[in-house]
Design a protein around this motif. Structure first.
Motif, PDB file in Angstrom:
ATOM      1  N   GLY B  33       0.835  -1.196   0.000  1.00  0.00           N
ATOM      2  CA  GLY B  33       0.000   0.000   0.000  1.00  0.00           C
ATOM      3  C   GLY B  33       0.861   1.233   0.000  1.00  0.00           C
ATOM      4  N   LEU B  34       0.383   2.259   0.703  1.00  0.00           N
ATOM      5  CA  LEU B  34       1.111   3.518   0.784  1.00  0.00           C
ATOM      6  C   LEU B  34       1.319   3.870   2.256  1.00  0.00           C
ATOM      7  N   LEU B  96       4.867   7.202   0.387  1.00  0.00           N
ATOM      8  CA  LEU B  96       5.759   6.254  -0.284  1.00  0.00           C
ATOM      9  C   LEU B  96       5.054   4.922  -0.469  1.00  0.00           C
ATOM     10  N   PRO B  97       5.365   4.230  -1.572  1.00  0.00           N
ATOM     11  CA  PRO B  97       4.744   2.925  -1.801  1.00  0.00           C
ATOM     12  C   PRO B  97       5.495   1.812  -1.068  1.00  0.00           C
ATOM     13  N   PHE B  98       4.763   0.776  -0.640  1.00  0.00           N
ATOM     14  CA  PHE B  98       5.437  -0.407  -0.068  1.00  0.00           C
ATOM     15  C   PHE B  98       4.788  -1.683  -0.568  1.00  0.00           C
ATOM     16  N   GLU B  99       5.616  -2.729  -0.650  1.00  0.00           N
ATOM     17  CA  GLU B  99       5.151  -4.072  -1.039  1.00  0.00           C
ATOM     18  C   GLU B  99       5.870  -5.079  -0.163  1.00  0.00           C
ATOM     19  N   VAL B 104       9.128   0.467  -1.516  1.00  0.00           N
ATOM     20  CA  VAL B 104       9.511   0.286  -2.922  1.00  0.00           C
ATOM     21  C   VAL B 104      10.239   1.560  -3.352  1.00  0.00           C
ATOM     22  N   LEU B 105      11.538   1.446  -3.541  1.00  0.00           N
ATOM     23  CA  LEU B 105      12.353   2.613  -3.880  1.00  0.00           C
ATOM     24  C   LEU B 105      13.216   2.307  -5.093  1.00  0.00           C
ATOM     25  N   GLY B 106      13.729   3.340  -5.738  1.00  0.00           N
ATOM     26  CA  GLY B 106      14.693   3.137  -6.812  1.00  0.00           C
ATOM     27  C   GLY B 106      16.009   2.617  -6.247  1.00  0.00           C
ATOM     28  N   ILE B 129      -1.828   4.115   4.640  1.00  0.00           N
ATOM     29  CA  ILE B 129      -3.062   4.614   4.012  1.00  0.00           C
ATOM     30  C   ILE B 129      -3.879   3.431   3.522  1.00  0.00           C
TER      31      ILE B 129
END
Lengths: 129, 129, 129
Positions: B33-34, B96-99, B104-106, B129
């Motif tokens: 999610g975020l 920020l997105p997460f999985e 999840v980052l560059g 969120i």
């Protein structure tokens, strides 16, 4: 999604919109969560700031110096370019936390709309996430 | 909404808080999610950054030059004004997105807190969120 | 969470990605809400901007002047440091409102990816909130 209008009074101005957002939150069903704000404009910005007396004018003075005075191409009015650039650099959206229908902020932290080309009516989209 | 504390060690510093956020995400129910972060302060900022060795100091040097050295009005301590302005320009929140309970980052991308007036304990609101 | 790719064509460039996002929104179930964007990179940025003809080049000129030309430490390529700093200052994420499967923007407002080190394929995470 609701639209609220902020009436700015000066050409350049830092407007404290904290209470405007709290008024919106009081009318919401949710007591706590996150609130989203988005300015439908390219010559103003949204951010958080310290507003000790005079700091608003300090910020505007600093922005004036930060923006390079170049020979800009912008056809409409080249003197506008700096205002557009500050809007893009600072940003036109915010997400803020709230609890008990009130924004959760630091002791000195306020929510501000920075007007770079007023006076104007500024439209902000606002919604609870 | 949870509050996490980041202890900064220097007056000006770029602190990598990526693992602090991953630790928070590991304890959450949602796998993906975020995640929302918000600093309850007016002299620090949150953003993403490259942190190749020395780049943190490069950023601080650049910010020092970007902020104009003007005669500021701010009553508390006029030399603080630059710190407030950088905090407002860079911003005090992130999404920020997460999985799989991980950001999840560059490849070179880190999440940072930029301290402009430490050393201090910095309080961050954090929520999924 | 979906990944979209933006192919940039120049070393430095302001790319209008508004229609890319609208294409994504057309395929979503939800008609209205908020859309999240995140760039998995440290040398590009996401923001909103005025794109009157020439204003994209005006912005790039201004950024070039804003970044101090210092003796940077960054081991990979010290001349990259300014690109990293602009990415961190402007930011790598956006939240935008949409209605009827279309972004809600101001009259002159566009969504842009600012490329500071292209040409490259840029990966953006995108999701509806």
């Amino acid at each position: 999604m609701v639209t609220i209008t902020i009436e700015t009074k000066k050409h350049k101005e830092v407007v404290d919109i904290t209470e405007e957002i709290n008024k919106f939150l009081e009318k919401q069903e949710k007591d706590s969560g996150l609130v989203f704000l988005f300015a439908l404009h390219t010559t103003c910005a949204l951010t958080t700031a310290d507003l000790d007396p005079g700091t608003d004018l300090d910020m505007l003075d600093a922005f004036e110096v930060i923006i390079p005075k170049l020979k800009y191409r912008h056809p409409h009015d080249p003197s506008h370019v700096g205002n557009h650039i500050m809007s893009s650099m600072i940003g036109t959206f915010l997400i803020l936390p709230f609890e008990n229908k009130n924004l959760v902020l630091g002791t000195w932290q306020r929510v501000v709309l920075i007007e770079f080309d007023g006076p104007r009516n500024r439209s902000l989209k606002i919604s609870v996430i």
